[in-house]
Scaffold this active site. Structure first.
Site, PDB file in Angstrom:
ATOM      1  CE  LYS A   1       8.704 -15.307  21.100  1.00  0.00           C
ATOM      2  NZ  LYS A   1       9.655 -15.577  20.000  1.00  0.00           N
TER       3      LYS A   1
ATOM      4  CD  GLU B   1      12.601 -17.716  19.675  1.00  0.00           C
ATOM      5  OE1 GLU B   1      12.929 -16.968  18.764  1.00  0.00           O
ATOM      6  OE2 GLU B   1      11.436 -17.802  20.097  1.00  0.00           O
TER       7      GLU B   1
ATOM      8  CG  HIS C   1       7.772 -23.526  13.871  1.00  0.00           C
ATOM      9  ND1 HIS C   1       7.368 -23.363  12.576  1.00  0.00           N
ATOM     10  CD2 HIS C   1       7.906 -22.262  14.369  1.00  0.00           C
ATOM     11  CE1 HIS C   1       7.286 -22.069  12.298  1.00  0.00           C
ATOM     12  NE2 HIS C   1       7.596 -21.385  13.375  1.00  0.00           N
TER      13      HIS C   1
ATOM     14  CG  ASP D   1       4.979 -17.666  17.836  1.00  0.00           C
ATOM     15  OD1 ASP D   1       4.724 -17.278  16.683  1.00  0.00           O
ATOM     16  OD2 ASP D   1       6.098 -17.497  18.377  1.00  0.00           O
TER      17      ASP D   1
ATOM     18  CG  ASP E   1       6.285 -25.101   9.920  1.00  0.00           C
ATOM     19  OD1 ASP E   1       7.435 -24.740  10.254  1.00  0.00           O
ATOM     20  OD2 ASP E   1       5.450 -25.505  10.737  1.00  0.00           O
ATOM     21  CG  HIS E   2      10.767 -20.689   9.362  1.00  0.00           C
ATOM     22  ND1 HIS E   2       9.769 -20.347  10.234  1.00  0.00           N
ATOM     23  CD2 HIS E   2      11.918 -20.579  10.061  1.00  0.00           C
ATOM     24  CE1 HIS E   2      10.306 -20.037  11.402  1.00  0.00           C
ATOM     25  NE2 HIS E   2      11.612 -20.172  11.327  1.00  0.00           N
TER      26      HIS E   2
ATOM     27  CE  LYS F   1       3.972 -18.619  12.769  1.00  0.00           C
ATOM     28  NZ  LYS F   1       4.849 -18.320  13.909  1.00  0.00           N
TER      29      LYS F   1
ATOM     30  NE  ARG G   1      -1.961  -1.803   3.374  1.00  0.00           N
ATOM     31  CZ  ARG G   1      -2.459  -2.585   4.321  1.00  0.00           C
ATOM     32  NH1 ARG G   1      -3.757  -2.686   4.482  1.00  0.00           N
ATOM     33  NH2 ARG G   1      -1.663  -3.249   5.133  1.00  0.00           N
TER      34      ARG G   1
ATOM     35  CE  LYS H   1      14.384 -23.220  11.715  1.00  0.00           C
ATOM     36  NZ  LYS H   1      15.216 -22.039  11.793  1.00  0.00           N
TER      37      LYS H   1
HETATM   38  C1  BG6 Z   1       8.438 -17.883  14.246  1.00  0.00           C
HETATM   39  C2  BG6 Z   1       7.795 -17.395  15.513  1.00  0.00           C
HETATM   40  O1  BG6 Z   1       7.549 -18.666  13.494  1.00  0.00           O
HETATM   41  O2  BG6 Z   1       9.572 -18.657  14.568  1.00  0.00           O
HETATM   42  C3  BG6 Z   1       8.772 -16.611  16.359  1.00  0.00           C
HETATM   43  O3  BG6 Z   1       6.687 -16.577  15.182  1.00  0.00           O
HETATM   44  C4  BG6 Z   1      10.026 -17.398  16.603  1.00  0.00           C
HETATM   45  O4  BG6 Z   1       8.187 -16.229  17.602  1.00  0.00           O
HETATM   46  C5  BG6 Z   1      10.562 -17.936  15.287  1.00  0.00           C
HETATM   47  O5  BG6 Z   1      10.974 -16.539  17.205  1.00  0.00           O
HETATM   48  C6  BG6 Z   1      11.715 -18.877  15.517  1.00  0.00           C
HETATM   49  O6  BG6 Z   1      12.280 -19.200  14.278  1.00  0.00           O
HETATM   50  P1  BG6 Z   1      13.812 -19.582  14.173  1.00  0.00           P
HETATM   51  O7  BG6 Z   1      14.003 -19.961  12.758  1.00  0.00           O
HETATM   52  O8  BG6 Z   1      14.579 -18.360  14.601  1.00  0.00           O
HETATM   53  O9  BG6 Z   1      13.990 -20.705  15.139  1.00  0.00           O
END
Ligand code: BG6
Length: 511
Positions: free
Chosen positions: A362, A238, A262, A257, A199-200, A170, A63, A204
């Protein structure tokens, strides 16, 4: 004589990954963080490795008032910061020349008509042959309207001989009904085979290696069951706090989350049966079976098997950090969990009786994601006659950082005494292969361009995962549910998470 790669489709796929067709990626919501931090750096690295199709362009749909030139500059600065390899100015200039900015709001039909014209013009100019990969990277509240407009303008329909696909970022819904609604909206515009729910974690490198470890080696799979495995621990830890994402995280919490997507994906890859082949459906069928065998956690079982907690102020790497409730944008009485630990059971032949523990949080002391397979101890004779003399074997799959696999076993300490010590066999990706691991988004973007959905979640996977998560959230709403626990930032979570394991005579592995 060695088999010619082309005689065997599987071998062909393994040896020569298909080169993606020429195409245009259209990113909706391209001014957001995802594009600058992940998507553009990933595409740049694909370009640097020569993995992009010969004709390729990116159209950034958003936008804000910008021009292609000004946006390229912004993206260049971001790529300099976030790219895994240093930016080469010449290569960046060549790559960035085919990034275009398309300004429109998501609900303006005209924006899609002009987009269609622009895409057709790029096809003419660059030879991208009508192939389109749309990427929903906007706020999820905009997904519906974008999908509606893609359909209304006919942009979802591929031209003859071309393809049209969609990647959905996501969060894929916030519960089962919203995920189903979103699935319906997506499927009214794109067939399942052209839908790529990202889903990243699946992109990996070490997550992909779970299947290789299990099914390309003889020794592990033979032990991968209830007879030899005592428990499995999946950890995602994390040190980061909520950062600037309170607006999203306050409504999400750690369970939605990280666990819904994941961690459940990692669980499925760890627990699934061997698929009949490496095709997208065969692999995803097996993952779905794990979800189906996952014992639902409902009512009182949630209190017994799930711990939720929130961080209070504390220290990370020697620096004082505020508690979650004092983070910008967080409600002073927030009940959002920043930590969850769960005990799960997979009620099938292979895993009956083996607890799967998961924890995610976290503001934990270290950054690390791993899967630890804890094997049963040896019988209580010989070296194991006296308790605690011998630690059981553990196989650890390190998803990140320092990707690799290690195996702990017992060895005799040199000397005249008979003393046992745990020793480690350790494989590190970095040193063994001597090359940098690609970022998850590189692999996933390439797969979507090649039409390979193996590393993307299928509709039923997502819906099963939400069903499981919704039961837990439902139980948390009950007034008799255990309260939220608290843990200081920089600690390994609340005491209750340790108690969860001690009931099964287990302890969390130290990362
Ligand atoms: C994301 C979450 O999908 O994955 C985040 O929304 C999280 O809260 C992150 O920090 C972690 O991803 P990675 O690749 O850093 O482990």
């Amino acid at each position: 004589m060695p088999e010619a790669a082309s005689d065997n489709p599987l071998r062909f796929h393994l040896v020569n990954r298909p080169v993606p067709d020429p195409c245009i990626i259209v990113i909706f919501g391209a001014t957001g963080d995802l594009t600058r931090r992940k998507l553009i750096p990933a595409l740049y690295n694909l370009a640097a490795d020569g993995n992009l199709p010969s004709s390729f362009a990116v159209v950034c749909f958003a936008r804000r008032e910008k021009t292609s030139e000004s946006f390229r500059e912004e993206l260049g600065e971001a790529a300099r910061k976030y790219s895994r390899r240093p930016l080469n100015d010449e290569l960046w200039t060549r790559f960035a020349a085919d990034i275009f900015y398309h300004r429109s709001s998501f609900d303006q039909t005209e924006g899609y008509t002009t987009l269609r014209d622009e895409l057709n013009a790029i096809d003419q100019r660059l030879g991208t042959r009508g192939n389109r990969l749309y990427y929903l990277a906007s706020s999820p509240t905009e997904f519906d309207i974008i999908l509606e407009n893609l359909s209304a303008s006919g942009l979802n329909q591929a031209k003859p001989g071309a393809w049209s696909r969609i990647i959905v970022e996501k969060p894929f819904g916030t519960d089962l009904p919203s995920a189903q609604r979103l699935n319906d909206a997506v499927s009214s515009a794109f067939p399942e085979c052209d839908t790529f729910r990202i889903d990243h974690y699946l992109g990996k490198e070490t997550a992909q290696n779970i299947m290789v470890l299990r099914f390309a080696n003889t020794v592990f799979e033979a032990l991968w069951n209830r007879r030899y495995v005592d428990n499995v621990q999946i950890t995602a830890s994390e040190p980061l706090g909520v950062e600037s994402r309170a607006g999203y995280y306050e409504h999400s919490g750690a369970l939605r989350d990280m666990v819904q997507n994941h961690l459940l994906q990692l669980l499925c890859l760890t627990a699934m049966e061997p698929p009949i082949d490496l095709g997208a459906d065969a692999v995803r069928n097996e993952k779905v079976k794990v979800m189906q065998a996952l014992r639902p956690l409902t009512g009182a079982a949630v209190a017994e098997n799930v711990v939720r907690a929130q961080y209070t102020e504390g220290f990370i790497n020697g620096h004082e950090v505020p508690g979650y409730r004092h983070e910008p944008g967080v409600a002073p009485e927030s009940m959002t969990e920043t930590y969850v630990a769960l005990r799960l059971h997979i009620d099938n032949w292979r895993w009956a009786g083996v607890p799967f523990f998961m924890r995610v949080g976290k503001r934990l002391p270290k950054s690390g994601t791993e899967i630890a397979i804890q094997f049963r101890g040896t019988p209580p004779v010989l070296f194991n006659r006296e308790s605690k003399l011998q630690d059981p074997n553990v196989l650890v799959i390190r998803i990140q950082p320092d990707e690799g696999i290690s195996f702990r076993m017992a060895a005799k300490m040199p000397g005249t005494m008979l003393q046992l010590e745990p020793v480690k066999m350790d494989f590190h990706y970095g040193t063994s292969f001597g090359k940098a691991t690609p970022e998850a988004y590189e692999r996933l973007l390439l797969d979507a361009m090649s039409g390979d959905a193996t590393l993307f979640a299928r509709r039923d996977e997502v819906e099963h995962a939400w069903t499981f998560i919704d039961h837990i959230r439902e139980a948390w709403k009950d007034s008799s549910a255990p309260r939220l626990d608290f843990y200081p930032a920089g600690s390994w979570g609340p005491r209750q998470a340790d108690e969860l394991l001690s009931q099964d005579h287990a302890v969390w592995r130290r990362l």
